[in-house]
Write a protein that holds these residues in place. Structure first.
Motif, short mmCIF file in Angstrom:
data_model
loop_
_atom_site.label_atom_id
_atom_site.label_comp_id
_atom_site.label_asym_id
_atom_site.label_seq_id
_atom_site.Cartn_x
_atom_site.Cartn_y
_atom_site.Cartn_z
N THR A 1 -13.61 -10.99 5.30
CA THR A 1 -15.11 -10.36 5.54
C THR A 1 -15.05 -8.95 5.17
O THR A 1 -16.02 -8.49 4.23
N GLU A 2 -14.24 -8.22 5.29
CA GLU A 2 -14.49 -6.79 5.05
C GLU A 2 -13.89 -6.43 3.39
O GLU A 2 -14.45 -5.61 2.99
N TYR A 3 -13.04 -7.15 2.93
CA TYR A 3 -12.90 -7.23 1.44
C TYR A 3 -14.24 -7.41 0.86
O TYR A 3 -14.90 -6.59 0.10
N VAL A 4 -14.92 -8.60 1.02
CA VAL A 4 -16.08 -8.99 0.57
C VAL A 4 -17.29 -7.73 0.63
O VAL A 4 -17.99 -7.47 -0.18
N LEU A 5 -17.35 -7.47 2.02
CA LEU A 5 -18.28 -6.68 2.43
C LEU A 5 -17.93 -5.12 1.78
O LEU A 5 -18.99 -4.33 1.22
N GLY A 6 -16.69 -4.82 1.45
CA GLY A 6 -16.41 -3.55 0.67
C GLY A 6 -15.89 -2.56 1.69
O GLY A 6 -15.46 -1.35 1.20
N THR A 7 -15.82 -2.86 3.01
CA THR A 7 -15.44 -1.76 4.03
C THR A 7 -13.62 -1.52 4.10
O THR A 7 -13.38 -0.66 4.95
N LEU A 8 -12.98 -2.43 3.38
CA LEU A 8 -11.55 -2.04 3.51
C LEU A 8 -11.43 -0.84 3.00
O LEU A 8 -12.07 -0.24 2.02
N SER A 9 -10.24 0.02 3.45
CA SER A 9 -9.83 1.39 3.13
C SER A 9 -9.49 1.04 1.42
O SER A 9 -8.87 -0.05 1.28
N ALA B 1 -11.02 -11.85 9.02
CA ALA B 1 -11.27 -10.56 9.26
C ALA B 1 -11.13 -9.55 8.09
O ALA B 1 -12.21 -9.07 7.28
N LEU C 1 -17.24 -16.95 0.34
CA LEU C 1 -17.99 -16.02 0.98
C LEU C 1 -18.88 -15.07 0.08
O LEU C 1 -19.87 -14.81 0.32
N GLU C 2 -18.11 -14.50 -1.15
CA GLU C 2 -19.00 -13.78 -2.29
C GLU C 2 -20.12 -14.53 -2.59
O GLU C 2 -21.15 -14.37 -2.61
N ASP D 1 -11.40 -18.49 -0.25
CA ASP D 1 -12.11 -18.04 0.83
C ASP D 1 -12.96 -16.93 0.80
O ASP D 1 -14.27 -16.91 0.98
N GLU E 1 -5.99 -0.55 1.71
CA GLU E 1 -6.14 -2.11 2.31
C GLU E 1 -6.76 -3.05 1.03
O GLU E 1 -6.25 -3.93 0.89
N ARG E 2 -7.68 -2.46 0.31
CA ARG E 2 -8.30 -3.15 -0.81
C ARG E 2 -7.34 -3.44 -1.78
O ARG E 2 -6.99 -4.44 -2.30
#
Lengths: 184, 248
Positions: free
Chosen positions: B16-24, B13, B48-49, B44, B27-28
């Motif tokens: 996913t959110e790191y690559v999409l950019g949605t981590l705060s 998870a 995904l990137e 990994d 968190e990032r």
């Protein structure tokens, strides 16, 4: 100017040897595309160009780290641009109003995408597997990707709680990856 | 096929959110620190990137301003001054060369420490000044501090003659409820705060007992603290830069 229709691998390998002419060529081939990527996330032109400079310096510095086994050089380059844009946008406490570009428009563009780019970056299984997603989830994923929206912004746009957005993204990408494994 | 064990659901998870950019932001930063030291995770993420990279190809192009490439070239050649710097050099590519500009500031190449200085580190060598300023040798040091993308770069300029340290973020800022705090860590010493790094140049005095003989062991570190700096006088937040300075 050609953009990502050309495999950048050989040029990048020259850049890795500190070949300045190759670096200039890489810039000429990719800078407009990368600025487009960054601008969709950063929106402010001045800041976006700052990021673009940063990106090219990173490319210059790290070209030797690119390994073809890891994926396409074109993918490597756009990933650096996108990551740096996200780095900056996550630092802004106040976002400008996100543009209303619909995630579905992006998918349509991808679906009609040029074949040569598709070959270079293996877009065909991505297109297929994105097509398997429910439209709303897909739009959410693509909004995140293209506009760099935060969870809160996605939650507002899709009128869902933040936790739902997180679940959407986790599941959608997990399904996408599984699909691409079997359809790659 | 991957030979690494599959990631946990929580890690997947996060990927996913790191690559999409949605981590705060926090968190990032924390996740990027993990990427430095967890190869399975990093692999990994890169995978995904790459898989999503074709998405970037379909967007419109925007031609950059005409003078942009010249700025990039200039930064590479080390001719930029502090006020124009927006980017950084450094890393372990072996392309180290320190080009001292005769005027004021030079870009200096960071060299990642062979010893390994932690998750997000660009290691430089520090020359520190004690009560007796050296008459010979380099009198000023500049470094552009990069933490591999986890934070905007910092420009650190040390002037031995006056014993001052100038620290300036090169890009826009930190989250509004946080501050970056600079610490000087002498050998065998607890970190000493040198103040909060704001969005402007910060003149700092090197600690009086900074000793040149402890060059190789002293470190500057920057941590992400609550707004205004650490409430306790010790670092409380994650280290986002760590390094030492190379003389010009």
């Amino acid at each position: 100017m050609t953009d990502l229709n050309l495999d950048l691998g050989p040029i990048l390998q020259q850049v890795a040897k500190s070949d300045k002419a190759a670096f200039k060529r890489l810039y000429d081939l990719t800078s407009a595309k990368l600025l487009g990527v960054i601008l969709r996330i950063i929106k402010d032109r001045v800041a976006a160009e700052d990021v673009l400079q940063d990106v090219y310096l990173r490319i210059w510095r790290n070209a030797a780290r690119y390994a073809p086994e890891a994926g396409s050089a074109n993918g490597w380059v756009v990933t650096i641009a996108r990551n740096r844009a996200i780095d900056l946008v996550r630092r802004k406490s106040e976002q400008t109003m996100p543009e209303n570009e619909d995630g579905e428009d992006w998918f349509a563009k991808l679906a009609e995408g040029r074949d040569r780019e598709g070959e270079i970056m293996d877009a065909s299984s991505l297109r297929y597997c994105l097509g398997q997603m429910e439209a709303e989830k897909r739009a959410c994923v693509l909004d995140a990707y293209y506009e760099g929206l935060s969870r809160e912004e996605l939650a507002a746009r899709y009128r869902q709680p933040v936790n739902t957005i997180k679940t959407w993204l986790h599941r959608a990408i997990a399904a996408l990856r599984a699909c691409m494994e079997t359809n790659g | 096929m991957s030979q690494l064990p599959p990631l946990s659901a929580e890690d997947a998870a996060q990927v996913t959110e790191y690559v999409l950019g949605t981590l705060s932001l926090d968190e990032r930063i924390a996740f990027e620190a993990r990427l430095e030291s967890e190869p399975a995770l990093s692999l990994d993420v890169r995978g995904l990137e790459q898989k999503l990279a074709p998405l970037a190809a379909v967007g419109d192009e925007v031609t950059p301003s005409p003078g942009l490439f010249a700025k990039i070239e200039s930064a590479i050649a080390g001719q930029g001054t502090v006020s124009n710097l927006t980017v950084i050099e450094g890393g372990k590519t072996g392309r180290d060369n320190s080009t001292a500009s005769p005027v004021s500031v030079a870009l200096v190449w960071w060299r990642r420490s062979a010893i390994g200085m932690g998750a997000i580190a660009a290691a430089l060598l520090v020359a520190l000044v004690g009560t007796q300023l050296p008459q010979q040798g380099p009198q000023s040091y500049v470094a552009v501090v990069d933490s591999n993308g986890a934070q905007p770069p910092l420009i650190v300029h040390v002037d031995l003659r006056s014993g001052t340290v100038l620290v300036r973020p090169a890009l826009a800022s930190v989250a509004s409820d946080k501050s970056l705090e600079l610490w000087y860590i002498g050998a065998n010493s607890a970190p000493k705060s040198m103040g909060v790094v704001e969005n402007k140049s910060l003149d700092l005095k090197l600690p009086a007992d900074a000793n040149k003989s402890l060059i190789e062991k002293a470190v500057f570190a920057v941590t992400l603290e609550p707004k205004g700096g650490s409430p306790t006088g010790k670092p409380t937040g994650p280290v986002v830069y760590k390094g030492t300075l190379i003389p010009e």
